[in-house]
Design an enzyme around this catalytic site. Structure first.
Site, PDB file in Angstrom:
ATOM      1  CE  LYS A   1      -2.985  -2.887  -0.277  1.00 45.30           C
ATOM      2  NZ  LYS A   1      -3.549  -3.195  -1.574  1.00 45.30           N
TER       3      LYS A   1
ATOM      4  CD  GLU B   1      -4.330   6.316   3.846  1.00 47.35           C
ATOM      5  OE1 GLU B   1      -5.569   6.408   4.026  1.00 47.35           O
ATOM      6  OE2 GLU B   1      -3.825   5.607   2.968  1.00 47.35           O
TER       7      GLU B   1
ATOM      8  CG  HIS C   1     -13.820  -3.737   6.115  1.00 50.27           C
ATOM      9  ND1 HIS C   1     -13.577  -2.443   5.723  1.00 50.27           N
ATOM     10  CD2 HIS C   1     -13.477  -3.804   7.416  1.00 50.27           C
ATOM     11  CE1 HIS C   1     -13.096  -1.764   6.755  1.00 50.27           C
ATOM     12  NE2 HIS C   1     -13.024  -2.560   7.784  1.00 50.27           N
TER      13      HIS C   1
ATOM     14  NE  ARG D   1     -11.193  -8.776  -6.428  1.00 51.72           N
ATOM     15  CZ  ARG D   1     -10.866  -7.946  -5.434  1.00 51.72           C
ATOM     16  NH1 ARG D   1      -9.601  -7.750  -5.130  1.00 51.72           N
ATOM     17  NH2 ARG D   1     -11.790  -7.292  -4.766  1.00 51.72           N
TER      18      ARG D   1
HETATM   19  C1  MV4 Z   1      -9.793   4.793   5.027  1.00 54.41           C
HETATM   20  C2  MV4 Z   1     -10.987   5.264   5.615  1.00 54.41           C
HETATM   21  C3  MV4 Z   1     -11.006   6.565   6.082  1.00 54.41           C
HETATM   22  N1  MV4 Z   1      -9.898   7.336   5.982  1.00 54.41           N
HETATM   23  N2  MV4 Z   1      -8.732   5.611   4.937  1.00 54.41           N
HETATM   24  C4  MV4 Z   1     -11.216   0.261   4.490  1.00 54.41           C
HETATM   25  C5  MV4 Z   1     -10.714  -0.794   3.580  1.00 54.41           C
HETATM   26  C6  MV4 Z   1      -9.496  -0.271   2.943  1.00 54.41           C
HETATM   27  N3  MV4 Z   1      -9.626  -0.439   1.535  1.00 54.41           N
HETATM   28  C7  MV4 Z   1      -9.404   1.153   3.333  1.00 54.41           C
HETATM   29  N4  MV4 Z   1     -10.510   1.443   4.177  1.00 54.41           N
HETATM   30  C8  MV4 Z   1     -10.734   2.693   4.656  1.00 54.41           C
HETATM   31  N5  MV4 Z   1      -9.692   3.555   4.551  1.00 54.41           N
HETATM   32  C9  MV4 Z   1      -8.798   6.831   5.420  1.00 54.41           C
HETATM   33  N6  MV4 Z   1      -7.705   7.613   5.352  1.00 54.41           N
HETATM   34  C10 MV4 Z   1     -12.090   4.400   5.701  1.00 54.41           C
HETATM   35  C11 MV4 Z   1     -11.947   3.104   5.224  1.00 54.41           C
HETATM   36  C12 MV4 Z   1     -13.123   2.274   5.334  1.00 54.41           C
HETATM   37  C13 MV4 Z   1     -13.831   1.844   4.203  1.00 54.41           C
HETATM   38  C14 MV4 Z   1     -13.433   2.151   2.917  1.00 54.41           C
HETATM   39  C15 MV4 Z   1     -14.124   1.700   1.835  1.00 54.41           C
HETATM   40  C16 MV4 Z   1     -15.262   0.936   2.003  1.00 54.41           C
HETATM   41  C17 MV4 Z   1     -15.681   0.614   3.249  1.00 54.41           C
HETATM   42  C18 MV4 Z   1     -14.977   1.054   4.373  1.00 54.41           C
HETATM   43  C19 MV4 Z   1     -15.418   0.723   5.656  1.00 54.41           C
HETATM   44  C20 MV4 Z   1     -14.724   1.145   6.747  1.00 54.41           C
HETATM   45  C21 MV4 Z   1     -13.563   1.918   6.586  1.00 54.41           C
END
Ligand code: MV4
Length: 496
Positions: free
Chosen positions: A116, A200, A235, A292
């Site tokens: 990442k 972040e 998620h 994918r």
């Molecule tokens: C985040 C965020 C808020 N702020 N990054 C969750 C999975 C991973 N792909 C990254 N995720 C998140 N990153 C920052 N800086 C909130 C999430 C997140 C989220 C993102 C997409 C879809 C569902 C989610 C559920 C909880 C948290």
């Protein structure tokens, strides 16, 4: 041209790939574990081969056996579907070295997006906005704390090797920082064998929007617009749709441009998805790239008219993309509901068992992608997703109403499902208005659903299945044979 494809997957996505193979005149070869003997994908495929015991690590995740089988049966390509080996760069490298065509990106692209922090660094230099934070792992807690103070709390600690929500921790204040930093590191080491952690800025109540891209092996890149995937719990996505009504032409143009830049940055080819967070001001940030085909690809197919699996196969065969960017338009609205075998009234515990009285909905503009049939076993070994219901409408309202109609038609007995919960979400004001974010379910709808005492009356799947069975077998007598009846009457009588 590819003549035979080994499908290194199971369930609905294996069926989806078999369908594309048939339409292209390609021989499809399925693999199955001992638990999947006789399952739908093995029946529909031209050939089917036992790969190992039920446990995924010994069957669908067995790299060596999969490649050995592909050679033995003379398959010239492998399609990995999603999950299992689909984003395993080591596996992809082994396929590349074997001379078999991998239907997906190069192992190098997958590897570049796997870390990442490395991905963030790459995005930063290729005009893709990233969330403010570090592009290097943070070495010590005090270095991290200084940085967190600089960008301002709340922050999110993330494992470099993480993804999909694993290995993350929110930190709201300075005094929580040290213990949060140390436990994130510990968990990351345990989960990924790598304890690198970065920081972040926490984006609060964002929307999750992703962009579908495809690219061929000649450097031609196309985007197929966005999908809005904010309806999720822990998620696990539940409902996805396209287009997003939150985007205007300007934001759509810039987010799709960013997605193409991301794909170019890692020399991508085949189908891929760039995930973004979007805040209330429509500012968007790169999250990660999924290298994918995704579960929710059908919503893009219904809106653009493009068969993504077919495109994947053509690209892997060395064909050029056959359409120009300006030939792709978003036509109408599509919504996907994921049907899970779980008990939404009992804390979403997985529900296992044999499907009974199983009947899928149909009718105009209704698509069901499933890998099951009546009597199929939903076991503990694999993902509890039974199927995907994808409905298209000229307007968003039409797509929502059609989804509700189709869910009402869905008969599933033998296991509990989330169908009534899906219905509840589709009927909520928040979803209808469309300004929801990733926290809607956990912050609001779950409580409302639990307090809604009516939820079992019309939507209990066991009851619906019994009704269907009664209807089919005529073993269920109406009080008077001449009495006309409504479906409510069936239900009332069943309760007596
Ligand atoms: C985040 C965020 C808020 N702020 N990054 C969750 C999975 C991973 N792909 C990254 N995720 C998140 N990153 C920052 N800086 C909130 C999430 C997140 C989220 C993102 C997409 C879809 C569902 C989610 C559920 C909880 C948290």
């Amino acid at each position: 041209m590819i003549k035979k494809i080994l499908i290194a997957n199971r369930g609905e996505i294996a069926v989806r790939i078999i369908r594309a193979c048939k339409e292209l005149g390609i021989t499809s070869a399925a693999i199955y574990s001992e638990a999947d003997f006789g399952s739908l994908h093995t029946i529909l495929a031209d050939e089917s081969y036992l790969i190992g015991p039920a446990q995924s690590s010994l069957s669908y995740l067995n790299k060596e056996k999969t490649i050995k089988l592909a050679k033995e049966i003379d398959a010239d390509a492998i399609h990995p579907g999603y999950g299992f080996l689909s984003e395993n760069s080591e596996f992809i490298k082994m396929v590349e070295e074997s001379g078999i065509t991998f239907i997906g990106p190069s192992s190098k692209s997958v590897e570049m997006m796997g870390s990442k922090t490395a991905a963030r660094k790459l995005m930063q230099t290729h005009n893709v906005p990233i969330v403010p934070g570090t592009t290097e792992p943070v070495k010590t807690f005090s270095e991290g704390l200084d940085y967190a103070k600089e960008i301002g709390f709340p922050v999110l600690l993330k494992a470099s090797a993480g993804g999909g929500g694993k290995g993350m921790r929110k930190v709201f204040s300075e005094n929580e920082f040290q213990s949060a930093f140390e436990s994130t590191k510990r968990e990351a080491l345990k989960a990924f064998g790598n304890d690198e952690v970065y920081i972040e800025k926490l984006i609060e109540n964002p929307k999750h929007i992703e962009v579908q891209v495809i690219a061929d092996k000649f450097g031609n890149y196309r985007h197929l617009f966005e999908r809005e995937c904010s309806i999720q719990r822990r998620h696990q996505k539940i409902i996805e749709e396209s287009p997003s009504i939150f985007l205007n032409d300007k934001t759509r143009k810039s987010i799709t441009e960013a997605a193409i830049n991301a794909a170019k940055a890692c020399d991508y080819f085949n189908a891929g998805t760039i995930e973004f967070l979007m805040d209330q001001n429509k500012k968007f940030y790169f999250l990660e790239m999924n290298t994918r085909l995704q579960v929710e690809h059908p919503v893009t197919e219904l809106v653009t008219g493009i068969d993504l699996v077919r495109e994947q196969i053509m690209i892997a065969s060395g064909e050029k993309i056959s359409f120009k960017q300006n030939e792709i338009k978003q036509n109408g609205y599509a919504i996907e509901c994921r049907i899970y075998a779980e008990d939404s009234t009992q804390g979403f515990l997985p529900s296992t068992g044999k499907l009974k009285f199983y009947r899928e909905p149909s009718g105009p503009n209704v698509r069901v992608d499933s890998g099951v049939m009546n009597e199929s076993e939903i076991s503990i070994h694999y993902d509890p997703m039974i199927s995907k219901l994808i409905c298209w409408g000229k307007t968003r309202e039409e797509a929502i109403n059609r989804s509700i109609r189709a869910l009402d038609e869905y008969f599933i007995g033998g296991v509990n499902t989330n169908i009534s919960f899906l219905n509840f979400i589709l009927k909520s004001n928040e979803f209808t208005e469309g300004n929801h974010n990733i926290n809607l379910i956990e912050q609001k709808l779950l409580k409302e659903y639990e307090n809604n005492s009516d939820k079992n009356i019309f939507t209990d799947d066991e009851l619906a299945a019994a009704l269907l069975a009664a209807h089919l077998k005529s073993s269920f007598k109406l009080k008077t044979q001449t009495e006309s009846y409504s479906s409510n009457k069936w239900r009332e009588q069943l309760y007596e």
